[in-house]
Design a protein around this motif. Structure first.
Motif, PDB file in Angstrom:
ATOM      1  N   ALA A  58       0.858  -1.184   0.000  1.00  0.00           N
ATOM      2  CA  ALA A  58       0.000   0.000   0.000  1.00  0.00           C
ATOM      3  C   ALA A  58       0.901   1.242   0.000  1.00  0.00           C
ATOM      4  O   ALA A  58       2.004   1.182   0.545  1.00  0.00           O
ATOM      5  CB  ALA A  58      -0.865  -0.005   1.257  1.00  0.00           C
ATOM      6  N   PRO A  59       0.506   2.374  -0.589  1.00  0.00           N
ATOM      7  CA  PRO A  59      -0.832   2.655  -1.121  1.00  0.00           C
ATOM      8  C   PRO A  59      -1.083   2.281  -2.586  1.00  0.00           C
ATOM      9  O   PRO A  59      -2.228   2.305  -2.995  1.00  0.00           O
ATOM     10  CB  PRO A  59      -0.915   4.185  -0.969  1.00  0.00           C
ATOM     11  CG  PRO A  59       0.492   4.671  -1.062  1.00  0.00           C
ATOM     12  CD  PRO A  59       1.348   3.576  -0.486  1.00  0.00           C
TER      13      PRO A  59
ATOM     14  N   LEU B 203      -5.657  -8.955   2.939  1.00  0.00           N
ATOM     15  CA  LEU B 203      -4.857  -7.909   2.301  1.00  0.00           C
ATOM     16  C   LEU B 203      -4.115  -7.046   3.326  1.00  0.00           C
ATOM     17  O   LEU B 203      -3.005  -6.576   3.064  1.00  0.00           O
ATOM     18  CB  LEU B 203      -5.747  -7.026   1.423  1.00  0.00           C
ATOM     19  CG  LEU B 203      -6.373  -7.759   0.232  1.00  0.00           C
ATOM     20  CD1 LEU B 203      -7.423  -6.892  -0.442  1.00  0.00           C
ATOM     21  CD2 LEU B 203      -5.300  -8.193  -0.759  1.00  0.00           C
TER      22      LEU B 203
ATOM     23  N   ALA C 154       2.032   3.887   4.463  1.00  0.00           N
ATOM     24  CA  ALA C 154       1.245   2.877   3.730  1.00  0.00           C
ATOM     25  C   ALA C 154      -0.155   3.389   3.411  1.00  0.00           C
ATOM     26  O   ALA C 154      -0.786   2.939   2.463  1.00  0.00           O
ATOM     27  CB  ALA C 154       1.164   1.593   4.544  1.00  0.00           C
TER      28      ALA C 154
ATOM     29  N   ALA D  53      -0.234  -6.424   3.234  1.00  0.00           N
ATOM     30  CA  ALA D  53       0.315  -5.067   3.139  1.00  0.00           C
ATOM     31  C   ALA D  53       1.261  -4.775   4.305  1.00  0.00           C
ATOM     32  O   ALA D  53       2.276  -4.088   4.134  1.00  0.00           O
ATOM     33  CB  ALA D  53      -0.819  -4.038   3.102  1.00  0.00           C
TER      34      ALA D  53
ATOM     35  N   LEU E 226     -10.731   1.807   2.779  1.00  0.00           N
ATOM     36  CA  LEU E 226     -10.975   0.736   3.756  1.00  0.00           C
ATOM     37  C   LEU E 226      -9.679   0.020   4.125  1.00  0.00           C
ATOM     38  O   LEU E 226      -9.472  -0.346   5.284  1.00  0.00           O
ATOM     39  CB  LEU E 226     -12.008  -0.274   3.218  1.00  0.00           C
ATOM     40  CG  LEU E 226     -13.442   0.240   3.187  1.00  0.00           C
ATOM     41  CD1 LEU E 226     -14.338  -0.735   2.406  1.00  0.00           C
ATOM     42  CD2 LEU E 226     -13.988   0.424   4.605  1.00  0.00           C
ATOM     43  N   LEU E 227      -8.812  -0.196   3.161  1.00  0.00           N
ATOM     44  CA  LEU E 227      -7.515  -0.800   3.475  1.00  0.00           C
ATOM     45  C   LEU E 227      -6.727   0.105   4.426  1.00  0.00           C
ATOM     46  O   LEU E 227      -6.128  -0.376   5.399  1.00  0.00           O
ATOM     47  CB  LEU E 227      -6.703  -1.047   2.188  1.00  0.00           C
ATOM     48  CG  LEU E 227      -5.300  -1.634   2.390  1.00  0.00           C
ATOM     49  CD1 LEU E 227      -5.363  -3.030   3.004  1.00  0.00           C
ATOM     50  CD2 LEU E 227      -4.520  -1.689   1.061  1.00  0.00           C
TER      51      LEU E 227
ATOM     52  N   LEU F 228     -10.370  -7.973   3.235  1.00  0.00           N
ATOM     53  CA  LEU F 228      -9.482  -6.911   3.729  1.00  0.00           C
ATOM     54  C   LEU F 228      -8.542  -7.416   4.811  1.00  0.00           C
ATOM     55  O   LEU F 228      -7.435  -6.887   4.969  1.00  0.00           O
ATOM     56  CB  LEU F 228     -10.306  -5.716   4.223  1.00  0.00           C
ATOM     57  CG  LEU F 228     -10.711  -4.769   3.087  1.00  0.00           C
ATOM     58  CD1 LEU F 228     -11.788  -3.807   3.537  1.00  0.00           C
ATOM     59  CD2 LEU F 228      -9.499  -4.004   2.559  1.00  0.00           C
TER      60      LEU F 228
ATOM     61  N   GLU G  46     -14.026  -1.761  -2.114  1.00  0.00           N
ATOM     62  CA  GLU G  46     -14.639  -0.432  -1.970  1.00  0.00           C
ATOM     63  C   GLU G  46     -15.924  -0.350  -2.790  1.00  0.00           C
ATOM     64  O   GLU G  46     -16.071  -1.029  -3.806  1.00  0.00           O
ATOM     65  CB  GLU G  46     -13.658   0.644  -2.476  1.00  0.00           C
ATOM     66  CG  GLU G  46     -12.347   0.709  -1.731  1.00  0.00           C
ATOM     67  CD  GLU G  46     -12.474   1.411  -0.371  1.00  0.00           C
ATOM     68  OE1 GLU G  46     -13.427   2.194  -0.180  1.00  0.00           O
ATOM     69  OE2 GLU G  46     -11.611   1.164   0.487  1.00  0.00           O
TER      70      GLU G  46
ATOM     71  N   LEU H 293      -5.495  -1.038   8.128  1.00  0.00           N
ATOM     72  CA  LEU H 293      -4.092  -1.006   8.556  1.00  0.00           C
ATOM     73  C   LEU H 293      -3.970  -0.305   9.912  1.00  0.00           C
ATOM     74  O   LEU H 293      -3.262  -0.769  10.812  1.00  0.00           O
ATOM     75  CB  LEU H 293      -3.240  -0.272   7.506  1.00  0.00           C
ATOM     76  CG  LEU H 293      -3.022  -1.012   6.182  1.00  0.00           C
ATOM     77  CD1 LEU H 293      -2.409  -0.083   5.143  1.00  0.00           C
ATOM     78  CD2 LEU H 293      -2.129  -2.239   6.383  1.00  0.00           C
TER      79      LEU H 293
ATOM     80  N   VAL I 263      -1.438  -5.234  -3.859  1.00  0.00           N
ATOM     81  CA  VAL I 263      -2.305  -5.473  -2.695  1.00  0.00           C
ATOM     82  C   VAL I 263      -3.366  -4.375  -2.606  1.00  0.00           C
ATOM     83  O   VAL I 263      -4.553  -4.650  -2.366  1.00  0.00           O
ATOM     84  CB  VAL I 263      -1.474  -5.539  -1.394  1.00  0.00           C
ATOM     85  CG1 VAL I 263      -2.368  -5.488  -0.167  1.00  0.00           C
ATOM     86  CG2 VAL I 263      -0.615  -6.804  -1.375  1.00  0.00           C
TER      87      VAL I 263
END
Lengths: 289, 289
Positions: free
Chosen positions: A145-146, B108, B18, B112, B26-27, B105, A158, B31, A150
């Motif tokens: 991320a970002p 992921l 990140a 991440a 949402l990710l 999520l 989303e 995190l 992944v």
């Protein structure tokens, strides 16, 4: 050595290290299963082709870059196939990892492959720590991320998805890693090779969208019609098959035109032109633009 | 600066990277949720305590090592809690990541965090690429296959489990990473600090086994009695609570005795002795050996 044989040899050595003495036997088997036999190896081939165009003065570094990129790609396939994502039973024409080994080992196989990609790059430290550092930065950016793959997969969670962000991260990021890491491994300026990766990543995505519409499951090695079923954006659905074909050809031309001056630029341009047709769906030859 | 504040500050900066502009929202939230608010931060505290005992001449490197270790630990918690492993609804006293954000999520987020741990180390390259390379090797070994925490979790998928391999990988590996990376970040010989990590890892495992038997879920922040339910090995079940307590105290003594000569050896010995009692279950004070 032919690029394909070089990639398989480097991958075999890398996976053997992760399977080293004392590894849990099922995890060791699942790692083997997730990486072999070969898929198209498009990303590591691209990485090594760029490195060779730049003279490839440090084949240990370019091998490590190619291996890291392919291990990341394999990890993403294993995790994307999980029941909570695509729930795909079939991958590269055989049962997907969670079907063969169960979900826990599929999660762990993906995790171990991600870690081992970095371990492979880390092992470069003995000869050239600063080149290794550049490669680690490129690979981490393209996966995490970002903006890495992944994050690309996370866009599917989303409600509102900016299409270009999604595709750039989900597919484009590892193609950018392939071209920039190939150049960096050869001591060239990575930034100059970014556009080639972006255009090829986008071309690959359009070709994949076309395959999802045009192909049969046997050619594809995985189920077809997944995008429509999952309401995922698909270029062939948006532009029509003919329109998507024109778009695809334009992307390949832009990719070839973006190749910067380097010792093997002429050969690389010819190779990209020839290789990209390999990932066009077979049926596309019959489609008039 | 107090170690605890230093760790939270470094973790906040790392996670913010990140979550940088363009991350799927949402990710980015998941995190944050997976890393904050603080757990005990035992591993990064240990890492920085060792670095400080060695003089901590390069706090940027020791911060990065501590962050990488804690991000790996958080990643392992998120993945271990998944329905296909422990199916744990509760973690650190709140809903686990897959309960709060869904399974996709959670997978992921773990991925991440693993990638970002390496990205954090990779960013050290500008100042000291060879120190960074050592740290990447240590972290990769402690997390991946064949001997890291991913391999430790994979032992749970095997029918026959060599108990010492399992516990060394599942719990011990990140404690070894904490002590050896702390020393390496300060330019000391990592190998001399291995035993401290091994003994503390084993002590933590025994304390955790005791907690699983003795505690209530509120103190533990996660469900109790999981080992018996999952037929996992448990030192308190094997040695009895009194026997496990004697074993635990012996491990802490061995850990303290293993600390090599360094500028802050006296303070570190006292700190380890005091800190380890913090992860003993409260009820243990009432148990006669």
């Amino acid at each position: 050595m032919q690029i394909a044989a070089r990639i398989e040899g480097a991958l075999e050595r890398a996976v053997a290290q992760a399977q080293g003495p004392g590894a849990p036997p099922l995890l060791a088997s699942a790692l083997q299963y997730a990486v072999f036999p070969a898929g198209h190896r498009i990303r590591p081939q691209l990485c090594l082709a760029v490195a060779q165009a730049c003279g490839d003065p440090d084949p240990i570094a370019s091998d490590a870059a190619a291996v890291a990129i392919e291990l990341m790609h394999c990890a993403s396939l294993v995790h994307d196939d999980l029941p909570c994502f695509d729930n795909a039973d079939l991958r590269r024409g055989k049962a997907s990892v969670h079907v063969e080994f169960g979900e826990p080992l599929a999660v762990l196989t993906g995790d171990a492959l991600i870690v081992h990609a970095f371990a492979t790059l880390g092992a470069l430290a003995r000869q050239n720590p600063s080149r290794m550092a550049t490669l680690i930065g490129i690979i981490a950016e393209s996966v995490g991320a970002p903006h890495g793959i992944v994050a690309g997969q996370a866009w599917e969670c989303e409600v509102a998805v900016p299409l270009s962000d999604y595709q750039r991260a989900k597919t484009g990021a590892l193609f950018v890693a392939a071209t920039t890491a190939g150049a960096a491994a050869a001591g060239h300026d990575a930034a100059q090779w970014r556009t080639l990766g972006e255009k090829l990543g986008e071309a690959y995505q359009v070709a994949d969208d076309l395959r999802d519409v045009l192909c049969d499951a046997e050619e594809l090695g995985k189920p077809i019609g997944q995008d429509a079923m999952r309401l995922r954006p698909n270029a062939a659905a948006e532009l029509g098959v003919g329109g998507a074909k024109v778009h695809l050809e334009g992307l390949v031309r832009a990719a070839v035109a973006s190749i910067p001056e380097c010792p093997g630029a002429v050969e690389l341009r010819a190779l990209i032109q020839a290789q990209t047709t390999l990932f066009f769906p077979k049926q596309l030859a019959r489609v008039a633009a």
